[in-house]
Scaffold this motif. Structure first.
Motif, PDB file in Angstrom:
ATOM      1  N   TYR A  92      -1.160   8.339  11.653  1.00 30.43           N
ATOM      2  CA  TYR A  92      -1.233   6.890  11.422  1.00 30.43           C
ATOM      3  C   TYR A  92      -2.591   6.494  10.858  1.00 30.43           C
ATOM      4  O   TYR A  92      -2.697   5.538  10.085  1.00 30.43           O
ATOM      5  CB  TYR A  92      -0.971   6.139  12.724  1.00 30.43           C
TER       6      TYR A  92
ATOM      7  N   ILE B 152      -0.789   1.453   4.425  1.00 26.05           N
ATOM      8  CA  ILE B 152      -0.141   0.338   5.119  1.00 26.05           C
ATOM      9  C   ILE B 152      -0.865  -0.965   4.817  1.00 26.05           C
ATOM     10  O   ILE B 152      -0.230  -1.997   4.536  1.00 26.05           O
ATOM     11  CB  ILE B 152      -0.092   0.606   6.633  1.00 26.05           C
ATOM     12  N   LEU B 153      -2.186  -0.949   4.870  1.00 28.92           N
ATOM     13  CA  LEU B 153      -2.961  -2.155   4.566  1.00 28.92           C
ATOM     14  C   LEU B 153      -2.784  -2.577   3.107  1.00 28.92           C
ATOM     15  O   LEU B 153      -2.698  -3.775   2.805  1.00 28.92           O
ATOM     16  CB  LEU B 153      -4.443  -1.910   4.869  1.00 28.92           C
TER      17      LEU B 153
ATOM     18  N   PHE C 206      -0.118  -2.032   1.123  1.00 26.84           N
ATOM     19  CA  PHE C 206       1.202  -2.641   0.948  1.00 26.84           C
ATOM     20  C   PHE C 206       1.278  -4.002   1.635  1.00 26.84           C
ATOM     21  O   PHE C 206       1.922  -4.926   1.125  1.00 26.84           O
ATOM     22  CB  PHE C 206       2.293  -1.714   1.482  1.00 26.84           C
ATOM     23  N   ALA C 207       0.631  -4.131   2.779  1.00 31.67           N
ATOM     24  CA  ALA C 207       0.655  -5.415   3.470  1.00 31.67           C
ATOM     25  C   ALA C 207      -0.046  -6.492   2.663  1.00 31.67           C
ATOM     26  O   ALA C 207       0.422  -7.634   2.568  1.00 31.67           O
ATOM     27  CB  ALA C 207       0.016  -5.282   4.850  1.00 31.67           C
ATOM     28  N   ALA C 208      -1.189  -6.141   2.058  1.00 28.16           N
ATOM     29  CA  ALA C 208      -1.987  -7.135   1.339  1.00 28.16           C
ATOM     30  C   ALA C 208      -1.422  -7.467  -0.031  1.00 28.16           C
ATOM     31  O   ALA C 208      -1.470  -8.629  -0.459  1.00 28.16           O
ATOM     32  CB  ALA C 208      -3.431  -6.632   1.199  1.00 28.16           C
TER      33      ALA C 208
ATOM     34  N   TYR D 131       3.802  -7.074   0.843  1.00 31.52           N
ATOM     35  CA  TYR D 131       4.548  -7.848   1.840  1.00 31.52           C
ATOM     36  C   TYR D 131       4.037  -9.279   1.970  1.00 31.52           C
ATOM     37  O   TYR D 131       4.843 -10.221   2.054  1.00 31.52           O
ATOM     38  CB  TYR D 131       4.498  -7.137   3.192  1.00 31.52           C
ATOM     39  N   LEU D 132       2.738  -9.477   1.990  1.00 31.87           N
ATOM     40  CA  LEU D 132       2.206 -10.840   2.093  1.00 31.87           C
ATOM     41  C   LEU D 132       2.565 -11.693   0.875  1.00 31.87           C
ATOM     42  O   LEU D 132       2.967 -12.855   1.033  1.00 31.87           O
ATOM     43  CB  LEU D 132       0.691 -10.798   2.301  1.00 31.87           C
TER      44      LEU D 132
ATOM     45  N   GLY E 110       6.180 -12.670   1.265  1.00 27.34           N
ATOM     46  CA  GLY E 110       6.307 -13.714   2.269  1.00 27.34           C
ATOM     47  C   GLY E 110       5.841 -15.065   1.757  1.00 27.34           C
ATOM     48  O   GLY E 110       6.458 -16.101   2.048  1.00 27.34           O
ATOM     49  N   ASN E 111       4.782 -15.065   0.953  1.00 25.62           N
ATOM     50  CA  ASN E 111       4.290 -16.319   0.379  1.00 25.62           C
ATOM     51  C   ASN E 111       5.292 -16.915  -0.605  1.00 25.62           C
ATOM     52  O   ASN E 111       5.503 -18.137  -0.646  1.00 25.62           O
ATOM     53  CB  ASN E 111       2.950 -16.077  -0.312  1.00 25.62           C
TER      54      ASN E 111
END
Length: 294
Positions: free
Chosen positions: A19, A26-27, A29-31, A34-35, A38-39
Motif C-alpha cells: 500500500y 492512489i493520490l 488518481f484521487a486528485a 476521482y475528484l 465528483g466535481n
C-alpha cells in the motif's frame, strides 16, 4: 473464509509495504481523476453563470429533451460504428499480412505505428492541410492526374474524420491483433491442414474464435475512443459543415466554453459517461458469453 491480515505478521508487513508503494498512484488518481469526476457530477445539479444555483435534475431533463444533444449523440454513434468496424477489419487484415514471413515487415510495423504515437492535434492539422479544397496536397494530386478536385470536408465530413481517426489508430489495433495471432499455437493449424482444411476455413474455425479476447478488447477500446472523440471535429472540421460533425464531446465543449453554461455541460458529460460505461459493460458481457460458446 480468508482470515484478515494482522499488522504484526509477515503478510501484514507485506501488505503495508504494498500500500505504501501504491499510495502515490492512489493520490494521483484521487486528485486528477476521482475528484474532478465528483466535481462534474456536483456541478451538473447546479445552474447559473457560476454554477452556484441549485437546480436538481433540471439540467439532466433538459439534456434528455434537447434535440441538439440527441443529434450530437447520433453523430457520435455513427462515427463510433465506423471506427469500431474499421479498427477490427483493418487491424486484423494488417496483422494477418504482417504475420507472414515477408521482408521488411518490421519496418512496416513501425511505419504503421508512428501515427498512433503522434498527438491528435498534429494529425488533425496535418490532414486539414492535406484535405484543404484550395491548397491541399490531395486535390493537387487529383488535378495533376486530370481528375476533378473534391470538397473532402463538405461531401462526407463524418466519414472523412472517421477515416483520419482510423489512419491514426489502426497501427495500435494491428499490434494487438498481431500479438493475438502469435499467441495461437501453430499445432492447431497443422492439425487442421492434415484434416484437409484450407486457409479460409482455418481462419474462420481456428484463428477468428481464438482471437475473440483480442477482438473484444479492440472493440471496447474503439467504442470508448469513438464516444470520447473531440480533436478530430475541433481541428479538422470545426463541427461543420453545419452540425454534421458535432460530436458529443465537441458539443459539450461548446456549451461549456462558448455559452458558459457549466452546469448544463457537466450534466451532458455525466450522461455521456453513463452511456460509455453501459456500452462497455454490455460489450464485456457479450464477449464473455461468446468465449463460453467457443
Amino acid at each position: 473464509m480468508r482470515r484478515p491480515l494482522r499488522p504484526g505478521t509477515l503478510q501484514g508487513r507485506y501488505a503495508r509495504t504494498a500500500y505504501l508503494f501504491l499510495l502515490p498512484a492512489i493520490l494521483f488518481f484521487a486528485a486528477f481523476f476521482y475528484l474532478p469526476i465528483g466535481n462534474v457530477v456536483a456541478t451538473g445539479f447546479r445552474t447559473g453563470p457560476m454554477a452556484d444555483q441549485w437546480t436538481g435534475l433540471g439540467n439532466y431533463t433538459q439534456a434528455l429533451a434537447d434535440p441538439a444533444v440527441r443529434h450530437s449523440f447520433l453523430v457520435t454513434a455513427g462515427f463510433s460504428v465506423i471506427v469500431v468496424i474499421g479498427s477490427i477489419v483493418l487491424g486484423l487484415a494488417l496483422a494477418l499480412a504482417i504475420d507472414q514471413p515477408l521482408k521488411g515487415r518490421v519496418v512496416f510495423r513501425v511505419v504503421l505505428l508512428v501515427p498512433y504515437l503522434t498527438s491528435v492535434a498534429i494529425v488533425g492539422l496535418l490532414w486539414r492541410n492535406i484535405l484543404d479544397p484550395e491548397l491541399g496536397v490531395l486535390n493537387r494530386v487529383l488535378l495533376a492526374l486530370g481528375l476533378p478536385a473534391q470538397q473532402w470536408l463538405n461531401t462526407a465530413p463524418l466519414l472523412t474524420i472517421a477515416a483520419v481517426t482510423l489512419w491514426q489508430s489502426v497501427g495500435y489495433t494491428m499490434v494487438l491483433f498481431l500479438a493475438g495471432l502469435q499467441g495461437i499455437p501453430e499445432t492447431y493449424h497443422e492439425a487442421a491442414k492434415i484434416d484437409g482444411a484450407d486457409a479460409w476455413r482455418r481462419f474462420w474455425r481456428i484463428t477468428l474464435p481464438l482471437l475473440a479476447p483480442t477482438t473484444l478488447f479492440v472493440s471496447v477500446m474503439a467504442v470508448i475512443s469513438g464516444l470520447q472523440a473531440f480533436g478530430q471535429a475541433y481541428i479538422i472540421t470545426g463541427g461543420g459543415p453545419g452540425d454534421a460533425t458535432d460530436l458529443s464531446v465537441f458539443h459539450i465543449f461548446n456549451v461549456a466554453f462558448r455559452t458558459r453554461d457549466f452546469g448544463y455541460s457537466s450534466a451532458q458529460s455525466v450522461l455521456l459517461l453513463i452511456v460509455i460505461v453501459a456500452f462497455t459493460l454490455v460489450q464485456l458481457r457479450a464477449g464473455r458469453r461468446s468465449e463460453v460458446t467457443y
